[in-house]
Design a protein around this motif. Structure first.
Motif, PDB file in Angstrom:
ATOM      1  N   LYS A  79      -5.498  -3.389  -0.179  1.00 30.01           N
ATOM      2  CA  LYS A  79      -5.507  -2.058  -0.800  1.00 30.01           C
ATOM      3  C   LYS A  79      -4.722  -2.063  -2.113  1.00 30.01           C
ATOM      4  O   LYS A  79      -5.096  -1.378  -3.062  1.00 30.01           O
ATOM      5  CB  LYS A  79      -4.967  -0.999   0.165  1.00 30.01           C
ATOM      6  CG  LYS A  79      -5.725   0.321   0.043  1.00 30.01           C
ATOM      7  CD  LYS A  79      -5.330   1.335   1.091  1.00 30.01           C
ATOM      8  CE  LYS A  79      -5.659   2.750   0.607  1.00 30.01           C
ATOM      9  NZ  LYS A  79      -5.144   3.792   1.509  1.00 30.01           N
TER      10      LYS A  79
ATOM     11  N   LEU B 105      -7.065   6.226   8.674  1.00 36.55           N
ATOM     12  CA  LEU B 105      -6.363   5.269   7.812  1.00 36.55           C
ATOM     13  C   LEU B 105      -4.873   5.354   8.065  1.00 36.55           C
ATOM     14  O   LEU B 105      -4.301   6.444   8.071  1.00 36.55           O
ATOM     15  CB  LEU B 105      -6.647   5.566   6.332  1.00 36.55           C
ATOM     16  CG  LEU B 105      -8.020   5.086   5.851  1.00 36.55           C
ATOM     17  CD1 LEU B 105      -9.019   6.207   5.852  1.00 36.55           C
ATOM     18  CD2 LEU B 105      -7.925   4.444   4.493  1.00 36.55           C
TER      19      LEU B 105
ATOM     20  N   TRP C  98      -4.218  10.519   0.462  1.00 39.29           N
ATOM     21  CA  TRP C  98      -2.964   9.799   0.729  1.00 39.29           C
ATOM     22  C   TRP C  98      -1.768  10.697   0.427  1.00 39.29           C
ATOM     23  O   TRP C  98      -0.648  10.396   0.843  1.00 39.29           O
ATOM     24  CB  TRP C  98      -2.905   8.459  -0.006  1.00 39.29           C
ATOM     25  CG  TRP C  98      -2.330   8.464  -1.379  1.00 39.29           C
ATOM     26  CD1 TRP C  98      -0.991   8.503  -1.700  1.00 39.29           C
ATOM     27  CD2 TRP C  98      -3.029   8.425  -2.628  1.00 39.29           C
ATOM     28  NE1 TRP C  98      -0.843   8.498  -3.074  1.00 39.29           N
ATOM     29  CE2 TRP C  98      -2.075   8.445  -3.669  1.00 39.29           C
ATOM     30  CE3 TRP C  98      -4.388   8.358  -2.961  1.00 39.29           C
ATOM     31  CZ2 TRP C  98      -2.423   8.405  -5.010  1.00 39.29           C
ATOM     32  CZ3 TRP C  98      -4.746   8.326  -4.304  1.00 39.29           C
ATOM     33  CH2 TRP C  98      -3.768   8.346  -5.312  1.00 39.29           C
TER      34      TRP C  98
ATOM     35  N   CYS D 168     -10.775  10.984   0.253  1.00 39.86           N
ATOM     36  CA  CYS D 168      -9.925   9.801   0.407  1.00 39.86           C
ATOM     37  C   CYS D 168     -10.177   8.853  -0.752  1.00 39.86           C
ATOM     38  O   CYS D 168     -11.314   8.674  -1.190  1.00 39.86           O
ATOM     39  CB  CYS D 168     -10.218   9.096   1.730  1.00 39.86           C
ATOM     40  SG  CYS D 168      -9.345   7.523   1.892  1.00 39.86           S
ATOM     41  N   VAL D 169      -9.125   8.198  -1.221  1.00 35.61           N
ATOM     42  CA  VAL D 169      -9.240   7.304  -2.368  1.00 35.61           C
ATOM     43  C   VAL D 169     -10.137   6.097  -2.053  1.00 35.61           C
ATOM     44  O   VAL D 169     -10.669   5.471  -2.958  1.00 35.61           O
ATOM     45  CB  VAL D 169      -7.836   6.851  -2.850  1.00 35.61           C
ATOM     46  CG1 VAL D 169      -7.225   5.832  -1.892  1.00 35.61           C
ATOM     47  CG2 VAL D 169      -7.887   6.289  -4.265  1.00 35.61           C
TER      48      VAL D 169
HETATM   49 MO   LIG Z   1      -6.381   6.816   1.782  1.00 28.55          MO
END
Ligand SMILES: [Mo]
Ligand SMILES: Nc1nc2c(c(=O)[nH]1)N[C@H]1C(S)=C(S)[C@@H](COP(=O)(O)O)O[C@H]1N2
Length: 221
Positions: A19, A54, A183, A100-101
């Motif tokens: 990530k 996540l 996040w 979400c990224v």
């Molecule tokens: Mo995320």
């Protein structure tokens, strides 16, 4: 996930490295910001109907009687809540989209909990307070501006779609700040600190953007 609280160090390391590498490579960037929110789906996102999980490889199992939420720092009235006390606060419901990224979005999530505005009315940040730092039971941290924390649709949620949050999604209480990448919405929240100086959190020091506006594609720093 291994099912217990101790993440396998190798799996965790692998996840963190890949990530962090995304940030270095600028993966998923389209270069097409949607500043006017013309589309409901921000650039580079794809819609999902499931709800992915996540985490950092650990999903803390917080016993209800042990859960505490501490809100302090630059505030007039610092508080420590048990779960019963938290449920006794004025409750609200919000419906919002998740972005979400890692490029999935999920529409129309119904949350129940306590509005961040309600908490601000109670703790009363001092004028010097400009930033908010979150700390979670798994060691995760993240940071937002006070104005972001105060957004109308920001909530400390205990329920999703009318049911208590599951452990994997952050039970008993998680933060949801839906206008920013997910996040910025810490699960298993235990501490909220109001500060004058910003302090980057777990992903913010690993190549992720300090703000994280999905419409501007602020994925990486
Ligand atoms: Mo995320
Ligand atoms: N405590 C904690 N909160 C966290 C995380 C985490 O690892 N620990 N991951 C963040 C990330 S990167 C995302 S995308 C969302 C995922 O929430 P979900 O598992 O409920 O979909 O939680 C955010 N909040």
């Amino acid at each position: 996930m291994t099912g217990d609280d101790i993440p396998e160090p190798e799996a965790r390391e692998k996840l963190l490295r890949s990530k962090a590498q995304w940030a270095e490579d600028g993966r998923l960037l389209t270069g097409r910001p949607d500043l006017g929110h013309v589309n409901r789906l921000p650039p580079g996102q794809r819609l999902v109907t499931n709800w992915p999980v996540l985490d950092l490889g650990a999903q803390p199992d917080v016993a209800k009687e042990n859960w505490r939420l501490r809100i302090g720092g630059l505030v007039e009235n610092p508080v420590v809540y048990t779960l019963d006390q938290f449920f006794a606060l004025p409750q609200c419901e919000t419906v919002s989209d998740i972005h979400c990224v890692t490029a999935w979005s999920r529409y129309d999530n119904r949350w129940n909990g306590v509005a961040t505005k309600t908490l601000l009315d109670i703790v009363k940040p001092k004028p010097e307070a400009r930033h908010v730092l979150f700390q979670s039971y798994d060691g995760y941290t993240t940071n937002v501006k006070l104005a972001v924390f105060a957004e109308d649709n920001a909530i400390l949620a205990h329920s999703w779609e009318g049911k208590p949050l599951t452990r994997e999604h952050g039970a008993p209480v998680r933060v949801v700040i839906p206008d920013w990448y997910f996040w910025k919405s810490p699960k298993w929240i235990t501490r909220i600190e109001f500060v004058a100086e910003d302090r980057p959190g777990f992903w913010e020091v690993r190549g992720y953007h300090n703000e994280g506006d999905p419409w501007k594609e602020e994925r990486y720093s």
